[in-house]
Design a protein around this motif. Structure first.
Motif, PDB file in Angstrom:
ATOM      1  N   PHE A  87     124.565  10.380  18.484  1.00 37.63           N
ATOM      2  CA  PHE A  87     125.465   9.442  17.809  1.00 37.63           C
ATOM      3  C   PHE A  87     124.750   8.116  17.535  1.00 37.63           C
ATOM      4  O   PHE A  87     124.864   7.565  16.424  1.00 37.63           O
ATOM      5  N   THR A  88     124.028   7.603  18.516  1.00 33.69           N
ATOM      6  CA  THR A  88     123.335   6.326  18.335  1.00 33.69           C
ATOM      7  C   THR A  88     122.230   6.447  17.298  1.00 33.69           C
ATOM      8  O   THR A  88     122.002   5.520  16.508  1.00 33.69           O
ATOM      9  N   TYR A  89     121.549   7.582  17.286  1.00 32.74           N
ATOM     10  CA  TYR A  89     120.501   7.799  16.287  1.00 32.74           C
ATOM     11  C   TYR A  89     121.074   7.771  14.880  1.00 32.74           C
ATOM     12  O   TYR A  89     120.511   7.147  13.970  1.00 32.74           O
ATOM     13  N   MET A  90     122.218   8.424  14.694  1.00 29.29           N
ATOM     14  CA  MET A  90     122.861   8.401  13.380  1.00 29.29           C
ATOM     15  C   MET A  90     123.407   7.012  13.058  1.00 29.29           C
ATOM     16  O   MET A  90     123.386   6.582  11.904  1.00 29.29           O
ATOM     17  N   LEU A  91     123.887   6.306  14.087  1.00 31.64           N
ATOM     18  CA  LEU A  91     124.437   4.970  13.874  1.00 31.64           C
ATOM     19  C   LEU A  91     123.382   4.016  13.334  1.00 31.64           C
ATOM     20  O   LEU A  91     123.672   3.171  12.468  1.00 31.64           O
ATOM     21  N   THR A  92     122.152   4.139  13.811  1.00 30.08           N
ATOM     22  CA  THR A  92     121.078   3.252  13.347  1.00 30.08           C
ATOM     23  C   THR A  92     120.716   3.494  11.887  1.00 30.08           C
ATOM     24  O   THR A  92     120.040   2.657  11.279  1.00 30.08           O
ATOM     25  N   ARG A  93     121.145   4.614  11.320  1.00 26.05           N
ATOM     26  CA  ARG A  93     120.837   4.937   9.929  1.00 26.05           C
ATOM     27  C   ARG A  93     121.928   4.451   8.970  1.00 26.05           C
ATOM     28  O   ARG A  93     121.788   4.580   7.759  1.00 26.05           O
ATOM     29  N   PHE A  94     123.039   3.931   9.530  1.00 29.20           N
ATOM     30  CA  PHE A  94     124.114   3.411   8.691  1.00 29.20           C
ATOM     31  C   PHE A  94     123.717   2.058   8.101  1.00 29.20           C
ATOM     32  O   PHE A  94     122.771   1.416   8.549  1.00 29.20           O
ATOM     33  N   VAL A 163     130.034   6.796  28.058  1.00 31.64           N
ATOM     34  CA  VAL A 163     129.424   6.941  26.729  1.00 31.64           C
ATOM     35  C   VAL A 163     129.218   5.599  26.022  1.00 31.64           C
ATOM     36  O   VAL A 163     128.142   5.357  25.457  1.00 31.64           O
ATOM     37  N   PRO A 164     130.199   4.676  26.002  1.00 34.81           N
ATOM     38  CA  PRO A 164     129.937   3.388  25.336  1.00 34.81           C
ATOM     39  C   PRO A 164     128.764   2.627  25.951  1.00 34.81           C
ATOM     40  O   PRO A 164     127.981   2.001  25.219  1.00 34.81           O
ATOM     41  N   PHE A 165     128.641   2.678  27.281  1.00 34.48           N
ATOM     42  CA  PHE A 165     127.488   2.036  27.921  1.00 34.48           C
ATOM     43  C   PHE A 165     126.187   2.690  27.469  1.00 34.48           C
ATOM     44  O   PHE A 165     125.198   2.006  27.199  1.00 34.48           O
ATOM     45  N   ALA A 166     126.190   4.020  27.396  1.00 31.12           N
ATOM     46  CA  ALA A 166     124.984   4.740  26.989  1.00 31.12           C
ATOM     47  C   ALA A 166     124.593   4.375  25.555  1.00 31.12           C
ATOM     48  O   ALA A 166     123.401   4.193  25.250  1.00 31.12           O
ATOM     49  N   ILE A 167     125.569   4.257  24.677  1.00 30.40           N
ATOM     50  CA  ILE A 167     125.279   3.913  23.278  1.00 30.40           C
ATOM     51  C   ILE A 167     124.638   2.531  23.181  1.00 30.40           C
ATOM     52  O   ILE A 167     123.630   2.337  22.496  1.00 30.40           O
ATOM     53  N   LEU A 168     125.206   1.575  23.887  1.00 31.59           N
ATOM     54  CA  LEU A 168     124.671   0.209  23.834  1.00 31.59           C
ATOM     55  C   LEU A 168     123.299   0.108  24.501  1.00 31.59           C
ATOM     56  O   LEU A 168     122.486  -0.740  24.118  1.00 31.59           O
ATOM     57  N   PRO A 172     119.201  -0.495  21.103  1.00 28.47           N
ATOM     58  CA  PRO A 172     118.019  -1.331  20.803  1.00 28.47           C
ATOM     59  C   PRO A 172     116.751  -0.521  20.573  1.00 28.47           C
ATOM     60  O   PRO A 172     115.991  -0.784  19.630  1.00 28.47           O
ATOM     61  N   ALA A 173     116.506   0.484  21.428  1.00 27.48           N
ATOM     62  CA  ALA A 173     115.282   1.282  21.279  1.00 27.48           C
ATOM     63  C   ALA A 173     115.302   2.111  20.004  1.00 27.48           C
ATOM     64  O   ALA A 173     114.305   2.183  19.271  1.00 27.48           O
ATOM     65  N   LEU A 174     116.430   2.727  19.698  1.00 29.77           N
ATOM     66  CA  LEU A 174     116.511   3.565  18.507  1.00 29.77           C
ATOM     67  C   LEU A 174     116.488   2.731  17.222  1.00 29.77           C
ATOM     68  O   LEU A 174     115.943   3.175  16.201  1.00 29.77           O
ATOM     69  N   SER A 175     117.057   1.541  17.266  1.00 24.38           N
ATOM     70  CA  SER A 175     117.050   0.698  16.063  1.00 24.38           C
ATOM     71  C   SER A 175     115.668   0.122  15.777  1.00 24.38           C
ATOM     72  O   SER A 175     115.355  -0.190  14.616  1.00 24.38           O
ATOM     73  N   ARG A 176     114.827  -0.007  16.816  1.00 24.25           N
ATOM     74  CA  ARG A 176     113.472  -0.553  16.620  1.00 24.25           C
ATOM     75  C   ARG A 176     112.419   0.538  16.422  1.00 24.25           C
ATOM     76  O   ARG A 176     111.244   0.228  16.258  1.00 24.25           O
ATOM     77  N   MET A 177     112.827   1.784  16.429  1.00 22.12           N
ATOM     78  CA  MET A 177     111.866   2.881  16.311  1.00 22.12           C
ATOM     79  C   MET A 177     111.168   2.857  14.953  1.00 22.12           C
ATOM     80  O   MET A 177     111.785   2.571  13.923  1.00 22.12           O
ATOM     81  N   ASP A 178     109.900   3.140  14.966  1.00 21.03           N
ATOM     82  CA  ASP A 178     109.101   3.143  13.731  1.00 21.03           C
ATOM     83  C   ASP A 178     109.512   4.340  12.870  1.00 21.03           C
ATOM     84  O   ASP A 178     109.248   5.497  13.220  1.00 21.03           O
ATOM     85  N   ARG A 179     110.144   4.066  11.732  1.00 23.25           N
ATOM     86  CA  ARG A 179     110.633   5.135  10.857  1.00 23.25           C
ATOM     87  C   ARG A 179     109.496   5.878  10.148  1.00 23.25           C
ATOM     88  O   ARG A 179     109.704   6.981   9.654  1.00 23.25           O
ATOM     89  N   SER A 180     108.313   5.272  10.114  1.00 26.01           N
ATOM     90  CA  SER A 180     107.189   5.939   9.457  1.00 26.01           C
ATOM     91  C   SER A 180     106.796   7.220  10.206  1.00 26.01           C
ATOM     92  O   SER A 180     106.269   8.158   9.605  1.00 26.01           O
ATOM     93  N   LEU A 181     107.072   7.272  11.520  1.00 24.66           N
ATOM     94  CA  LEU A 181     106.790   8.490  12.289  1.00 24.66           C
ATOM     95  C   LEU A 181     107.658   9.647  11.804  1.00 24.66           C
ATOM     96  O   LEU A 181     107.187  10.782  11.664  1.00 24.66           O
ATOM     97  N   ILE A 182     108.915   9.338  11.519  1.00 25.64           N
ATOM     98  CA  ILE A 182     109.831  10.367  11.024  1.00 25.64           C
ATOM     99  C   ILE A 182     109.422  10.802   9.625  1.00 25.64           C
ATOM    100  O   ILE A 182     109.400  12.012   9.312  1.00 25.64           O
ATOM    101  N   GLU A 183     109.069   9.849   8.786  1.00 26.21           N
ATOM    102  CA  GLU A 183     108.658  10.167   7.419  1.00 26.21           C
ATOM    103  C   GLU A 183     107.383  11.005   7.408  1.00 26.21           C
ATOM    104  O   GLU A 183     107.239  11.940   6.604  1.00 26.21           O
ATOM    105  N   ALA A 184     106.447  10.680   8.315  1.00 23.91           N
ATOM    106  CA  ALA A 184     105.207  11.452   8.389  1.00 23.91           C
ATOM    107  C   ALA A 184     105.478  12.884   8.822  1.00 23.91           C
ATOM    108  O   ALA A 184     104.889  13.830   8.281  1.00 23.91           O
ATOM    109  N   ALA A 185     106.386  13.047   9.808  1.00 27.09           N
ATOM    110  CA  ALA A 185     106.721  14.394  10.264  1.00 27.09           C
ATOM    111  C   ALA A 185     107.391  15.203   9.163  1.00 27.09           C
ATOM    112  O   ALA A 185     107.076  16.393   8.972  1.00 27.09           O
ATOM    113  N   ARG A 186     108.272  14.578   8.406  1.00 28.19           N
ATOM    114  CA  ARG A 186     108.939  15.279   7.315  1.00 28.19           C
ATOM    115  C   ARG A 186     107.953  15.627   6.210  1.00 28.19           C
ATOM    116  O   ARG A 186     108.048  16.702   5.593  1.00 28.19           O
TER     117      ARG A 186
END
Length: 279
Positions: A87-94, A163-168, A172-186
């Motif tokens: 859920f948090t991973y998808m939330l960072t893409r909104f 769950v709300p504690f886990a999301i918060l 921070p870590a998921l929102s700061r993740m380098d998206r170029s790693l995902i693009e390179a894998a794709r």
């Protein structure tokens, strides 16, 4: 020269260190002293050195309660992260507006107390006004039934709490993740699911470990939910501590159980951080 520049940074740690000393170390020292106190026939106790309360813990009933507490909290941590991480991973893409609205909604959930959550889920799992009644109304079951007290009710309510504690914690870590790693894998032909398991999860391993430890410790101290939604065999060590301190007026034994609970949580945290952290 470097030491002179870093001196103000160390000075800023003094207020927090004093606060920790006052509000943690001193109460813990008093609990430790009470755990080895000598209980009087009148029900009071005198400070001394008596290990009888720890010897009482070394019976199968209390050992089993400690193991049950650790096991159910570990399960809740795993289930919470299983829900919160995707859920948090998808939330960072909104977009920013959607993320802000969702974060406000999650923060609003944190304002709910454990007491309110426990009794709300008690109504939800009741026979007359809960899920069983809805299932009877739509014809899935012939007769309504109560889902609480039960271990499943305790787990469901604590997962809802965690769950709300886990999301918060993960955001921070998921929102700061380098998206170029995902693009390179794709680009290299990795599927969306494969990218999630091969890139996203390993990159955020430290956040997952720290979040799991936090959720474990958080739920290990839950009292109202296990007491309201569970049977006596579903009570955790925290509930037994409250029972001994408030209802049985046995503060030395309650203090001994509290020391054991702290050792248990500290041992689990140390083990997870040692074997589950970054290599």
């Amino acid at each position: 020269m470097t030491n002179n520049k870093s001196l103000p940074q160390y000075l800023t740690l003094i207020p927090s260190s004093v606060m920790i000393g006052i509000f943690f170390m001193i109460p813990f020292a008093l609990i430790l002293a009470a755990s080895v106190a000598v209980q009087t026939p009148e029900g009071d106790f005198n400070y001394g050195f008596d290990l009888a309360h720890f010897e009482r813990f070394l019976t199968w009933f209390y050992i089993e309660r400690a193991l049950f507490s650790a096991g159910i909290c570990a399960l809740i941590a795993a289930l919470s992260l299983l829900i919160a991480f995707p859920f948090t991973y998808m939330l960072t893409r909104f977009n920013e507006r959607a993320k802000t609205l969702w974060l406000i909604y999650i923060l609003a959930q944190l304002s709910l107390s454990e007491v309110l959550i426990a009794f709300s889920w008690q109504v939800l799992f009741s026979r007359t006004a809960g899920i069983g009644n809805i299932l009877e109304f739509v014809g899935i079951v012939e007769k309504s039934f109560a889902m609480a007290p039960s271990a499943g009710a305790v787990i469901a309510a604590l997962v809802y709490l965690a769950v709300p504690f886990a999301i918060l914690l993960l955001y921070p870590a998921l929102s700061r993740m380098d998206r170029s790693l995902i693009e390179a894998a794709r680009t290299l032909g990795t599927s969306t699911i494969g990218t999630f398991f091969k890139i996203v999860i390993p990159v955020n391993r430290s956040a997952l470990v720290s979040s799991s430890v936090t959720i474990f410790v958080l739920t290990l101290g839950a009292i109202i939910v296990p007491q309201v939604l569970g049977k006596p065999e579903h009570w955790t060590l925290s509930v037994l501590i409250t029972d001994q301190a408030i209802f049985n007026f046995n503060l030395p034994f309650a203090s001994a159980l509290a020391v054991v609970l702290l050792i248990l949580s500290g041992s689990v945290v140390a083990a997870v951080m040692k074997f589950g952290g970054e290599k």
